[in-house]
Each structure stands twice: as structure tokens, then as C-alpha cells.
Scaffold this active site. Structure first.
Site, PDB file in Angstrom:
ATOM      1  N   ASN A  71      42.853  37.117  43.623  1.00 38.95           N
ATOM      2  CA  ASN A  71      42.374  35.747  43.826  1.00 38.95           C
ATOM      3  C   ASN A  71      43.475  34.863  44.411  1.00 38.95           C
ATOM      4  O   ASN A  71      44.639  34.961  44.028  1.00 38.95           O
ATOM      5  CB  ASN A  71      41.896  35.154  42.503  1.00 38.95           C
ATOM      6  N   VAL A  72      43.063  33.978  45.299  1.00 39.28           N
ATOM      7  CA  VAL A  72      44.025  33.077  45.919  1.00 39.28           C
ATOM      8  C   VAL A  72      44.038  31.715  45.216  1.00 39.28           C
ATOM      9  O   VAL A  72      44.810  30.827  45.593  1.00 39.28           O
ATOM     10  CB  VAL A  72      43.748  32.921  47.435  1.00 39.28           C
ATOM     11  N   HIS A  83      46.842  39.003  47.336  1.00 39.82           N
ATOM     12  CA  HIS A  83      46.184  38.523  48.547  1.00 39.82           C
ATOM     13  C   HIS A  83      46.646  37.113  48.938  1.00 39.82           C
ATOM     14  O   HIS A  83      45.956  36.416  49.688  1.00 39.82           O
ATOM     15  CB  HIS A  83      44.655  38.547  48.375  1.00 39.82           C
ATOM     16  N   GLY A 127      36.254  41.669  36.884  1.00 31.70           N
ATOM     17  CA  GLY A 127      35.592  40.803  37.866  1.00 31.70           C
ATOM     18  C   GLY A 127      35.876  41.144  39.305  1.00 31.70           C
ATOM     19  O   GLY A 127      36.014  40.258  40.140  1.00 31.70           O
ATOM     20  N   ALA A 186      32.835  37.487  32.157  1.00 30.34           N
ATOM     21  CA  ALA A 186      34.276  37.543  31.872  1.00 30.34           C
ATOM     22  C   ALA A 186      34.661  36.624  30.716  1.00 30.34           C
ATOM     23  O   ALA A 186      35.510  36.992  29.896  1.00 30.34           O
ATOM     24  CB  ALA A 186      35.060  37.161  33.128  1.00 30.34           C
TER      25      ALA A 186
HETATM   26  P1  OAD Z   1      33.703  40.234  44.993  1.00 24.19           P
HETATM   27  O1  OAD Z   1      32.945  38.990  45.296  1.00 24.19           O
HETATM   28  O2  OAD Z   1      33.589  41.363  45.941  1.00 24.19           O
HETATM   29  O3  OAD Z   1      33.256  40.786  43.562  1.00 24.19           O
HETATM   30  C1  OAD Z   1      33.198  39.974  42.433  1.00 24.19           C
HETATM   31  C2  OAD Z   1      32.724  40.826  41.265  1.00 24.19           C
HETATM   32  O4  OAD Z   1      32.724  40.007  40.115  1.00 24.19           O
HETATM   33  C3  OAD Z   1      31.315  41.388  41.427  1.00 24.19           C
HETATM   34  O5  OAD Z   1      31.302  42.767  41.079  1.00 24.19           O
HETATM   35  C4  OAD Z   1      30.489  40.564  40.439  1.00 24.19           C
HETATM   36  O6  OAD Z   1      29.431  41.317  39.845  1.00 24.19           O
HETATM   37  C5  OAD Z   1      31.538  40.215  39.388  1.00 24.19           C
HETATM   38  N1  OAD Z   1      31.236  38.979  38.653  1.00 24.19           N
HETATM   39  C6  OAD Z   1      30.594  37.859  39.097  1.00 24.19           C
HETATM   40  N2  OAD Z   1      30.540  36.936  38.141  1.00 24.19           N
HETATM   41  C7  OAD Z   1      31.183  37.455  37.065  1.00 24.19           C
HETATM   42  C8  OAD Z   1      31.456  36.980  35.739  1.00 24.19           C
HETATM   43  N3  OAD Z   1      31.078  35.753  35.336  1.00 24.19           N
HETATM   44  N4  OAD Z   1      32.114  37.796  34.884  1.00 24.19           N
HETATM   45  C9  OAD Z   1      32.509  39.046  35.289  1.00 24.19           C
HETATM   46  N5  OAD Z   1      32.272  39.542  36.503  1.00 24.19           N
HETATM   47  C10 OAD Z   1      31.630  38.759  37.384  1.00 24.19           C
HETATM   48  O7  OAD Z   1      35.229  39.799  44.770  1.00 24.19           O
HETATM   49  P2  OAD Z   1      36.551  40.684  44.758  1.00 24.19           P
HETATM   50  O8  OAD Z   1      36.285  42.044  44.233  1.00 24.19           O
HETATM   51  O9  OAD Z   1      37.597  39.870  44.115  1.00 24.19           O
HETATM   52  O10 OAD Z   1      40.128  39.434  49.901  1.00 24.19           O
HETATM   53  O11 OAD Z   1      36.865  40.774  46.300  1.00 24.19           O
HETATM   54  C11 OAD Z   1      38.028  41.427  46.704  1.00 24.19           C
HETATM   55  C12 OAD Z   1      38.597  40.788  47.942  1.00 24.19           C
HETATM   56  O12 OAD Z   1      37.607  40.722  48.956  1.00 24.19           O
HETATM   57  C13 OAD Z   1      39.035  39.361  47.792  1.00 24.19           C
HETATM   58  O13 OAD Z   1      40.319  39.212  47.241  1.00 24.19           O
HETATM   59  C14 OAD Z   1      39.025  38.876  49.182  1.00 24.19           C
HETATM   60  C15 OAD Z   1      37.693  39.430  49.596  1.00 24.19           C
HETATM   61  O14 OAD Z   1      37.442  39.547  50.874  1.00 24.19           O
HETATM   62  C16 OAD Z   1      40.784  38.713  50.803  1.00 24.19           C
HETATM   63  O15 OAD Z   1      40.526  37.560  51.047  1.00 24.19           O
HETATM   64  C17 OAD Z   1      41.877  39.471  51.478  1.00 24.19           C
END
Ligand code: OAD
Length: 234
Positions: free
Chosen positions: A94-95, A111, A178, A221
Site C-alpha cells: 500500500n502507498v 510499492h 488483504g 481485516a
Molecule cells: P487488490 O485490490 O488486488 O486486492 C485486495 C484484496 O483485499 C482482495 O482480495 C479483496 O477481496 C480483499 N479485501 C477487500 N476488502 C477487505 C477487507 N475489508 N478485509 C480483508 N480483505 C479485504 O489489492 P492488492 O492485492 O493490494 O500495485 O494489489 C496489489 C497491487 O496491485 C497494488 O499494490 C498496486 C496494484 O496495482 C501498484 O500500484 C504497483
């Protein structure tokens, strides 16, 4: 699962941990991130094509941080770092600065960070809490209009991968919270730990890499993380 005191813990977090603070995750059902296609705002090519759009997008994200607060999950991880009798490293994709504000100190923003800017001329990285504008000057080399957000865009190398790799090899417990498991190298961290290491996924639903973890818990979470930290510290 009972971990010996002194065991080291590495925790990977993603957008899901900040969702309940009011920050949108990346892979919402509409495929858009805050109304933009990711490739229009989060790639070096996008920045070359339309720097003003990209700066405006990240300026808005930076401003948005002023209206959100860390939630119970961020606070629970900070508590774990304070009270666990061993190393706790949080590696976040997360940023936002919600882990920092909750009190996590052994923290890697792999990131990048919204609250930092980087000079395209001299490479200097500095704290930056306001908008990056065409007239913004680098505090180090004084060049005007050459600052970019200190964000790792698609196609760029994530930060501190050596330090993360060392911690993964040495840790006794790896947890992912998450994160959807779509973006590498973070999605591959669970496969980089030593054989026999405990691995746990805490996520709203199954991720792309759930099957690799020894245990998965599904839910929000703000509920799962404080309960898990409580169990560890008992
Ligand atoms: P995603 O948006 O791909 O995934 C978020 C995850 O969190 C999903 O699996 C949701 O089901 C879950 N989620 C949502 N709400 C939640 C809650 N309240 N409690 C628990 N889980 C929950 O985000 P990231 O995996 O972080 O990169 O994405 C990875 C990277 O892709 C980011 O850092 C970014 C993006 O493109 C860059 O900007 C380089």
C-alpha cells in the site's frame, strides 16, 4: 499453532487492509481504480504520455489521506510489533501511510509512498505532503517541474526486495492480509519461505494464491487481524 517466543514474523499487506478505512481496493468489480484504468495512471508510459493526468491522480490520492484514519487491523499489527518477543516485519504494497500512523516501525513500503516525491534529475527522494505541481522544485538539486510521485508503477522494480527476501527466508511465520495475489513479486512471497514455515492468509475471499498457504481465514481485516494478534500474544 503455537510459535516459540523469539520467532520472527513477516506480514504482507495489500489494499484490503485499508478498505475499511475508506480507501478503494484496486481490483473492484468494475476494473477501474478510482474511475481510472490502471494503465492510464500507474505506468511510466502513462506519465510520459500525460504527466498532468498522472500527477493530478496521485495528488488526489495524497489529499485523500487527510480524510482517512488507520483502522483496527493497522493498530493490531502495530501492537504485535510492540509486544511480540521477536522480529515483526510488515511489508506493505500500500502507498498510503496508515501503517505508519498506526505505529508500525519495522515497515517496508515495497510499492512506494504517496507522501514522498522523487526527482527525475538527481534521484533524490523526499517527504511530500502537498500536490506535486509543474512549478514544484526538487529540494536537493532545485530543478523545477521534474518531481514524480515515489510510487512503483507497473513495469518498475519494487523496493527493498533483498531485505524482504532475507526476512522471508529466516521467518517462522508468514501472513498475507488483504491482498488478491494478482501482482508479483508480492504474490510469490508465500512460496519463498523455508520449507515447514507456517503460512496464513487473512482475506475477505479466496485470493489467487490461497492454495499455497497452510491456513486461510476469510472475513474482514478489522475483525480477523485483531483476533489473530490476540491469539499470538496470549
Ligand atoms: P487488490 O485490490 O488486488 O486486492 C485486495 C484484496 O483485499 C482482495 O482480495 C479483496 O477481496 C480483499 N479485501 C477487500 N476488502 C477487505 C477487507 N475489508 N478485509 C480483508 N480483505 C479485504 O489489492 P492488492 O492485492 O493490494 O500495485 O494489489 C496489489 C497491487 O496491485 C497494488 O499494490 C498496486 C496494484 O496495482 C501498484 O500500484 C504497483
Amino acid at each position: 499453532m503455537k510459535l516459540a517466543p523469539g520467532s520472527s514474523i513477516v506480514i504482507l499487506t495489500g489494499a484490503g487492509i485499508s478498505a475499511e478505512s475508506g480507501l478503494r481496493t484496486f481490483r473492484a468489480a468494475d476494473g477501474l481504480w478510482e474511475d481510472h484504468r490502471v494503465e492510464d495512471v500507474a505506468t511510466p508510459e502513462a506519465f510520459v504520455r500525460d504527466p498532468q493526468l498522472v500527477q493530478r491522480f496521485y495528488n488526489e490520492r495524497r489529499q485523500q489521506l487527510k480524510n482517512v484514519q488507520p483502522n483496527a487491523a493497522h493498530h493490531a499489527l502495530a501492537r504485535l510489533e510492540r509486544e511480540w518477543p521477536g522480529d515483526v516485519l510488515v511489508v506493505t504494497q500500500n502507498v498510503d501511510d496508515l501503517h505508519d500512523r498506526a505505529g508500525s516501525r519495522n515497515l517496508i513500503h515495497m510499492h512506494g509512498e504517496l507522501l514522498k516525491a522523487r526527482c527525475l534529475v538527481c534521484g533524490h527522494v523526499c517527504s511530500w505532503s502537498d500536490d506535486i505541481l509543474a512549478e514544484s522544485a526538487c529540494p536537493s538539486c532545485a530543478r523545477i517541474g521534474r518531481l514524480r510521485p515515489h510510487i512503483v508503477w507497473f513495469g518498475e522494480m519494487p523496493l527493498e526486495l533483498d531485505r524482504i527476501g532475507d526476512a522471508l527466508e529466516r521467518c517462522h511465520l508468514f501472513a498475507a492480509i488483504g491482498t488478491s495475489g494478482n501482482v508479483y513479486p508480492a504474490a510469490g512471497f508465500v512460496s519463498m519461505v523455508a520449507p515447514g514455515t507456517h503460512t496464513l492468509e487473512l482475506n475477505l475471499d479466496a485470493s489467487m494464491v490461497s492454495s499455497v498457504f497452510t491456513k486461510c481465514r476469510q472475513g474482514r481485516a478489522t475483525e480477523l487481524v485483531p483476533a489473530w494478534v490476540e491469539e499470538l500474544l496470549k
